[in-house]
Design a protein around this motif. Structure first.
Motif, PDB file in Angstrom:
ATOM      1  N   LYS A 171       1.019  -1.233  -0.110  1.00 17.48           N
ATOM      2  CA  LYS A 171       0.058  -0.020   0.157  1.00 17.48           C
ATOM      3  C   LYS A 171       0.835   1.348   0.338  1.00 17.48           C
ATOM      4  O   LYS A 171       0.305   2.539  -0.446  1.00 17.48           O
ATOM      5  CB  LYS A 171      -1.132  -0.002   1.005  1.00 17.48           C
ATOM      6  CG  LYS A 171      -2.195  -0.727   0.705  1.00 17.48           C
ATOM      7  CD  LYS A 171      -3.062  -0.907   1.755  1.00 17.48           C
ATOM      8  CE  LYS A 171      -4.090   0.360   1.815  1.00 17.48           C
ATOM      9  NZ  LYS A 171      -4.991   0.541   2.996  1.00 17.48           N
ATOM     10  N   ASP A 176      -2.436   4.600  -7.656  1.00 15.94           N
ATOM     11  CA  ASP A 176      -3.353   4.798  -7.717  1.00 15.94           C
ATOM     12  C   ASP A 176      -4.298   3.899  -8.564  1.00 15.94           C
ATOM     13  O   ASP A 176      -5.282   3.628  -7.836  1.00 15.94           O
ATOM     14  CB  ASP A 176      -3.735   6.573  -8.134  1.00 15.94           C
ATOM     15  CG  ASP A 176      -3.110   7.332  -7.116  1.00 15.94           C
ATOM     16  OD1 ASP A 176      -2.955   7.262  -5.898  1.00 15.94           O
ATOM     17  OD2 ASP A 176      -3.119   9.072  -7.628  1.00 15.94           O
ATOM     18  N   GLN A 177      -3.654   2.993  -9.444  1.00 10.89           N
ATOM     19  CA  GLN A 177      -5.227   2.438 -10.253  1.00 10.89           C
ATOM     20  C   GLN A 177      -4.685   1.117  -9.357  1.00 10.89           C
ATOM     21  O   GLN A 177      -5.885   0.586  -9.536  1.00 10.89           O
ATOM     22  CB  GLN A 177      -4.402   1.961 -11.741  1.00 10.89           C
ATOM     23  CG  GLN A 177      -4.723   1.101 -12.362  1.00 10.89           C
ATOM     24  CD  GLN A 177      -4.116   1.134 -13.713  1.00 10.89           C
ATOM     25  OE1 GLN A 177      -3.321   1.063 -13.934  1.00 10.89           O
ATOM     26  NE2 GLN A 177      -4.831   0.089 -14.242  1.00 10.89           N
ATOM     27  N   LEU A 179      -4.131   1.008  -5.754  1.00 12.97           N
ATOM     28  CA  LEU A 179      -4.569   1.177  -5.237  1.00 12.97           C
ATOM     29  C   LEU A 179      -6.250   1.125  -5.065  1.00 12.97           C
ATOM     30  O   LEU A 179      -7.742   0.596  -4.120  1.00 12.97           O
ATOM     31  CB  LEU A 179      -4.704   2.385  -4.115  1.00 12.97           C
ATOM     32  CG  LEU A 179      -3.197   2.558  -3.326  1.00 12.97           C
ATOM     33  CD1 LEU A 179      -2.993   4.027  -2.792  1.00 12.97           C
ATOM     34  CD2 LEU A 179      -3.250   1.833  -2.597  1.00 12.97           C
ATOM     35  N   SER A 180      -6.652   1.933  -6.402  1.00 12.61           N
ATOM     36  CA  SER A 180      -7.526   2.012  -6.316  1.00 12.61           C
ATOM     37  C   SER A 180      -9.324   0.090  -6.775  1.00 12.61           C
ATOM     38  O   SER A 180     -10.232   0.184  -6.159  1.00 12.61           O
ATOM     39  CB  SER A 180      -8.940   2.703  -8.252  1.00 12.61           C
ATOM     40  OG  SER A 180      -7.952   1.784  -8.827  1.00 12.61           O
ATOM     41  N   THR A 181      -8.100  -0.834  -6.146  1.00 10.98           N
ATOM     42  CA  THR A 181      -8.960  -1.927  -6.600  1.00 10.98           C
ATOM     43  C   THR A 181      -9.182  -2.266  -5.345  1.00 10.98           C
ATOM     44  O   THR A 181      -9.681  -3.885  -5.308  1.00 10.98           O
ATOM     45  CB  THR A 181      -7.980  -2.917  -7.414  1.00 10.98           C
ATOM     46  OG1 THR A 181      -6.554  -3.053  -6.614  1.00 10.98           O
ATOM     47  CG2 THR A 181      -7.589  -2.814  -9.307  1.00 10.98           C
TER      48      THR A 181
END
Length: 195
Positions: A171, A176-177, A179-181
């Motif tokens: 983390k 960001d891509q 983390l969005s999952t």
């Protein structure tokens, strides 16, 4: 005289089959010696590190790759490179590239890119149904690498098993891509990473 010949014959056979470990012929003993030499060559020391600092483990491994092999038959640095794969600090994490299975692209200390496949099943879990049913088995990749070494093909990519802490290792360095999952429940527990 016949009794003496029979006793000598029995002693000779006993020596061949009992004292030589039942190996029988000289060819079998040669095969056993060759197998033991090969077996000794496959053993890797745990926790090995490179003794020289002129090159990173990634530079050393990249020099091994040839048109017919990924790593040479005898290389003392293999254990150190595998140790580096299993312990190097993760600098960046991103969504894995194309494919049907969940994977993440990690960049390790020193810039080495690796593919990370998470454990989805316990090792003894049996997936029923079609050959491609279920998720990839993380340990199949490790087993394929070691089987490749044993058979002497040397064409499988270098693979290690590694425990990764999602909260402290992935983390903080994730894109960001990626983390969005992440799906979270109860703030304390990360449930899943979706691909």
């Amino acid at each position: 005289m016949v009794v003496l010949c029979a006793v000598l014959l029995l002693l000779g056979l006993a020596k061949i089959f009992l004292l030589d470990g039942g190996e029988g012929s000289a060819a079998s003993r040669r095969d056993l010696r060759a197998f033991r030499k090969m077996e000794a060559g496959l053993s890797l020391a745990r926790g090995t590190h490179l003794t020289h600092t002129l090159q990173s483990p990634w530079e050393i491994a990249s020099q091994w790759v040839g048109p017919r092999e990924v790593y040479p038959e005898e290389t003392p640095e293999l254990a150190a490179v595998l140790t580096s794969l299993s312990s190097a600090r993760i600098e960046r994490a991103d969504v894995g590239y194309k494919g049907t299975q969940l994977k993440a692209l990690l960049v390790l200390d020193g810039g080495q890119k690796v593919v990370f496949k998470p454990k989805r099943y316990k090792r003894d879990f049996v997936v029923e149904g079609e050959p491609y049913a279920g998720y990839d088995r993380h340990n199949a990749e490790v087993a394929a690498f070691h089987l490749d070494r044993i058979l002497g093909f040397r064409r499988a990519p270098l693979v290690v098993g590694r425990y990764v802490n999602l909260r402290t290792e992935i983390k903080p360095v994730a894109t960001d891509q990626l983390l969005s999952t992440f799906l979270m429940q109860d703030v304390q527990k990360v449930l899943a990473v979706a691909g």
